[in-house]
Design an enzyme around this catalytic site. Structure first.
Site, PDB file in Angstrom:
ATOM      1  N   SER A   1       2.855  52.924  34.765  1.00 52.43           N
ATOM      2  CA  SER A   1       3.184  52.364  35.956  1.00 52.43           C
ATOM      3  C   SER A   1       4.157  54.108  36.368  1.00 52.43           C
ATOM      4  O   SER A   1       3.821  54.930  35.227  1.00 52.43           O
ATOM      5  CB  SER A   1       4.631  51.833  36.718  1.00 52.43           C
ATOM      6  OG  SER A   1       5.597  52.632  37.618  1.00 52.43           O
TER       7      SER A   1
ATOM      8  N   TYR B   1      12.908  49.614  33.528  1.00 49.90           N
ATOM      9  CA  TYR B   1      11.786  48.599  33.910  1.00 49.90           C
ATOM     10  C   TYR B   1      11.076  49.959  33.664  1.00 49.90           C
ATOM     11  O   TYR B   1      10.017  50.192  32.868  1.00 49.90           O
ATOM     12  CB  TYR B   1      11.951  48.232  35.234  1.00 49.90           C
ATOM     13  CG  TYR B   1      10.178  48.701  35.567  1.00 49.90           C
ATOM     14  CD1 TYR B   1       9.108  47.236  35.246  1.00 49.90           C
ATOM     15  CD2 TYR B   1       9.592  49.606  35.951  1.00 49.90           C
ATOM     16  CE1 TYR B   1       8.062  47.748  35.880  1.00 49.90           C
ATOM     17  CE2 TYR B   1       8.406  49.564  37.001  1.00 49.90           C
ATOM     18  CZ  TYR B   1       7.519  48.378  36.375  1.00 49.90           C
ATOM     19  OH  TYR B   1       6.278  48.797  37.105  1.00 49.90           O
TER      20      TYR B   1
END
Length: 264
Positions: A130, A143
């Site tokens: 990501s 995350y």
């Protein structure tokens, strides 16, 4: 140069929704044989049920796939999840659960597939990281950390696996419009943070709801899988490529300040 996908066996984790489904559909449209590995069966793709956080289940699943098809040409590590809240108020077991899925889940599949790829003389592994791996987003720290760990694993594994003809890359999407937003687990922060956490998460989710379609990320995944010499990392989305490029030349203090303003 692109390699043909006709007849290639592509295994995708978490292909039952979002980016995973879009990638599976595109691989199949390009002539590949797609197998989904997830906790539940896919209604449209050949699938093997396994929880990627369980190493024994994963090893068994990949053994079944190899026995059925005789080879595994591409692995796409797409299974993942998210949590949000202050680092201080996130329980260790919740952080560990996220790492078990986003990082160790991918590691489990890598360990399961490498012996098969070595035996057949090569293959390709694409890890879905990501842009959050490049930018530590406030109130989404775990995350970001799990995806940064996955990107680091990708870079190291790329050199470890190269002598066996195995290519390893990471795809870094920016904001994508999927059900990932609704599925994110949210944890309340203590009053000391005021409404900072709520504002940060609201800004992040607003960007996701207005994000790129999963099909755009799928195109990037398939393109990387077809490259004879794929990049170490591929960022998806023009503005995210620009952000990443700027972050590499701007002072880290300035980058941190900008992120604080965006999500503070």
């Amino acid at each position: 140069m692109k390699e043909k996908l006709n007849g290639k066996v592509v295994v995708i984790t978490g292909a039952t929704s979002g980016i995973g489904t879009a990638a599976a559909e595109l691989f199949r449209a390009r002539g590949a044989r797609v197998v989904c590995v997830a906790r539940r069966k896919s209604p449209v793709f050949d699938s093997v049920c396994a929880d990627v956080t369980d190493a024994e289940q994963v090893t068994r699943a990949f053994g079944e796939i190899f026995e059925k098809y005789g080879r595994i040409d591409v692995l796409v590590n797409n299974a993942g999840g998210g949590i949000s809240g202050s680092a201080e108020d996130t329980a260790p077991e919740d952080a560990e659960r996220l790492f078990a899925l986003n990082f160790f889940g991918a590691l489990n599949t890598v360990r399961a597939v490498l012996p098969h790829m070595r035996s057949q003389g090569g293959g390709t592994i694409v890890n879905i990281s990501s842009v959050a791996a490049e930018f530590a987003i406030p109130f989404q720290s775990f995350y970001s950390a799990s995806k940064a760990a996955l990107s680091s694993l990708t870079a190291a594994l790329r050199n470890e696996a190269a002598p066996f003809g195995v290519k390893v890359s990471a795809v870094l999407p920016g904001d994508v419009k999927t059900n990932f937003t609704a599925a994110r687990r949210k944890f309340a922060s203590n009053p000391a943070y005021g409404d900072h956490a709520e504002r940060a998460v609201a800004a992040m989710e607003r960007d996701e709801r207005g994000g790129m379609p999963p099909e755009k990320v799928a195109k990037a995944i398939v393109a990387v899988a077809q490259r004879k010499n794929p990049p170490v990392k591929k960022t998806v989305g023009f503005k995210y490529k620009l952000f990443v490029a700027l972050a590499r030349i701007l002072p880290s203090r300035l980058v941190s300040y900008i992120l604080g303003k965006m999500y503070g």
